[in-house]
Scaffold this motif. Structure first.
Motif, PDB file in Angstrom:
ATOM      1  N   ASP A  12       0.805  -1.229   0.000  1.00 37.18           N
ATOM      2  CA  ASP A  12       0.000   0.000   0.000  1.00 37.18           C
ATOM      3  C   ASP A  12       0.834   1.272   0.000  1.00 37.18           C
ATOM      4  O   ASP A  12       0.341   2.333   0.382  1.00 37.18           O
ATOM      5  CB  ASP A  12      -0.931   0.006   1.222  1.00 37.18           C
ATOM      6  CG  ASP A  12      -1.910  -1.158   1.197  1.00 37.18           C
ATOM      7  OD1 ASP A  12      -2.205  -1.623   0.086  1.00 37.18           O
ATOM      8  OD2 ASP A  12      -2.360  -1.579   2.265  1.00 37.18           O
ATOM      9  N   ARG A  64      -0.225   5.316  -1.968  1.00 39.18           N
ATOM     10  CA  ARG A  64      -1.518   5.104  -2.628  1.00 39.18           C
ATOM     11  C   ARG A  64      -1.498   3.901  -3.562  1.00 39.18           C
ATOM     12  O   ARG A  64      -1.918   3.959  -4.720  1.00 39.18           O
ATOM     13  CB  ARG A  64      -1.949   6.354  -3.383  1.00 39.18           C
ATOM     14  CG  ARG A  64      -2.130   7.587  -2.496  1.00 39.18           C
ATOM     15  CD  ARG A  64      -2.555   8.788  -3.313  1.00 39.18           C
ATOM     16  NE  ARG A  64      -2.709   9.967  -2.461  1.00 39.18           N
ATOM     17  CZ  ARG A  64      -3.054  11.178  -2.917  1.00 39.18           C
ATOM     18  NH1 ARG A  64      -3.257  11.338  -4.221  1.00 39.18           N
ATOM     19  NH2 ARG A  64      -3.183  12.190  -2.091  1.00 39.18           N
ATOM     20  N   HIS A  65      -0.969   2.833  -3.063  1.00 40.53           N
ATOM     21  CA  HIS A  65      -0.965   1.540  -3.755  1.00 40.53           C
ATOM     22  C   HIS A  65      -0.085   1.529  -5.007  1.00 40.53           C
ATOM     23  O   HIS A  65      -0.231   0.646  -5.857  1.00 40.53           O
ATOM     24  CB  HIS A  65      -2.387   1.127  -4.138  1.00 40.53           C
ATOM     25  CG  HIS A  65      -3.326   1.054  -2.983  1.00 40.53           C
ATOM     26  ND1 HIS A  65      -3.388  -0.023  -2.124  1.00 40.53           N
ATOM     27  CD2 HIS A  65      -4.242   1.950  -2.533  1.00 40.53           C
ATOM     28  CE1 HIS A  65      -4.301   0.201  -1.205  1.00 40.53           C
ATOM     29  NE2 HIS A  65      -4.834   1.394  -1.426  1.00 40.53           N
TER      30      HIS A  65
END
Length: 431
Positions: free
Chosen positions: A121, A124-125
């Protein structure tokens, strides 16, 4: 418009005259038809004795009876075990957060076990971090942290960085070149701290080009195999180049890779890679060298992918820089569970290497393949000897527990070499 009364109250005059039917008898006949008429369609639809009157009705009834009699398929014990391995077992290894680190750290390391932590993660991934520590049954130790951003610039840029420590305490050396003697087997340990990074750009789907930078600090030491002499007891710096080296290296690399495998545990396509590396000696300047490697893997599937022929050709060639020396522990080695499987670990070593492999796989059950294989290769001292003469070879059979993403566990039995028979129980595949 034709009404009911016009067809049921009387018979035509011509009918009565032709057959001589009296008027009152005709009226009785009409009444009987009216009484029987409403039930006739029901009998025609159901048939006498409950049998369907048409072929369509018969097929409909048979399909319904078959549907009611059908039972869900019940897998046997082996299939249930394979499903657990593919779902729960693989999930445990690939899960987010803490996970068990299982497998092999290197050729000859034995089974390794440890713990890791994974986080997908980051930012933001867009990135993932992975940290693990593990040790093996023969004393190998590894610790590593890695950060990767695989889909930057709308998926065209893949960047990763890493730092780690390796302690491989049971490495073997038999001498250089194809003439090395099995009786000269000696062991040593190499401990290495490294840090580096790489970046790759997707030029077209499947084709990636890029480069990397890595700092290495390999140090030799005594191995832990009490049944073998130390490398410094049999060899000298002349017969084992770099035996007394304490050099740090800055490795720069450039590569191009085409990956058309479908799926990753390939049943078609291939993986074709070209890489150039430069090892700069950052301490004394006498152990720098350049290396070029070509690794070609191709897969041909048939019978719906349940039969696969895999072919591999690998070539590595190295040149010392400025009249220097290539340390023996940084030369390519053949022998063991991923190269010449019919020979001892790291049986052959040299500045140049050629490896040819072929494997025929067939599906036994979903997730379990059988395999027949053939290996051939050599490690010549001169580049001009990278040909098909004087190859060492072996053959054998095995089994692969697999998913579409690769081999989880395999068993290989190898024969046909002067080193005798060898059996391998290994986590991970060959190619």
């Amino acid at each position: 418009m034709i009404g009911t009364s016009s067809t049921t109250t009387a018979l035509p005059i011509s009918f009565r005259r032709r057959f001589g039917v009296p008027r009152h008898a005709a009226r009785c006949l009409v009444a009987a038809c009216l009484a029987l008429g409403p039930s006739a369609p029901a009998r025609a639809q159901g048939g006498s004795g409950g049998q369907p009157a048409t072929r369509a009705a018969q097929f409909r009834d048979e399909r319904e009876a078959k549907r009611q009699a059908t039972h869900a398929y019940e897998p046997n014990a082996l299939e249930r075990g394979m499903r657990v391995a593919e779902t729960r077992g693989i999930f445990a290894v690939a899960r987010e957060g803490f996970y068990p680190k299982l497998g092999s750290l290197a050729v000859g390391s034995g089974f390794s076990f440890g713990v890791g932590f994974r986080d997908r993660d980051l930012l933001r991934h867009t990135g993932a971090a992975d940290v693990f520590g593990a040790m093996s049954t023969v004393g190998y130790v590894a610790a590593e942290g890695r950060v990767r951003f695989p889909s930057l610039l709308e998926g065209r840029l893949d960047v990763e960085g890493w730092a780690g420590r390796r302690e491989y305490v049971r490495e073997y050396y038999f001498g250089l070149g194809p003439g090395s003697a099995r009786g000269d087997q000696a062991d040593y340990a190499v401990r290495n701290t490294m840090a580096g990074g790489r970046a790759g750009v997707t030029l077209v789907p499947g084709l990636v080009a890029g480069g990397g930078l890595e700092y290495l600090t390999p140090r030799l030491g005594e191995g832990n195999d009490d049944g073998r002499p130390g490398v410094d007891q049999i060899f000298t710096p002349e017969t084992a180049p770099g035996l007394d080296a304490r050099a740090d290296f800055l490795r720069t690399s450039a590569f191009a890779e085409l990956d058309t495998r479908r799926p990753r545990y390939a049943r078609s396509g291939g993986l074709y890679r070209l890489e150039f590396s430069r090892f700069d000696d950052r301490t004394g300047g006498s152990y720098g060298f350049d290396r070029t490697e070509v690794d070609l893997r191709h897969f041909v599937g048939f019978l719906g992918g349940r039969r696969v022929i895999g072919l591999r050709g690998f070539v590595s060639t190295s040149d010392p820089r400025g009249g220097g020396t290539i340390p023996f522990f940084l030369m390519p080695a053949l022998g063991g569970n991923d190269s010449l499987r019919g020979f001892r670990n790291q049986r052959f070593r040299g500045p140049h290497a050629l490896l040819l492999q072929a494997e025929y796989r067939w599906e036994i059950w979903s997730g379990l393949d059988g395999a027949l294989f053939y290996d051939a290769g050599k490690t010549p001292l001169e580049r001009r000897d990278l040909d098909l003469h004087g190859l060492q070879s072996d053959y054998g059979f095995g089994f692969r527990v697999n998913t579409n993403n690769g081999v989880i566990f395999r068993v290989d039995a190898a024969f046909g070499s002067r080193d005798g028979r060898h059996l391998y129980l290994v986590w991970g595949g060959v190619f």
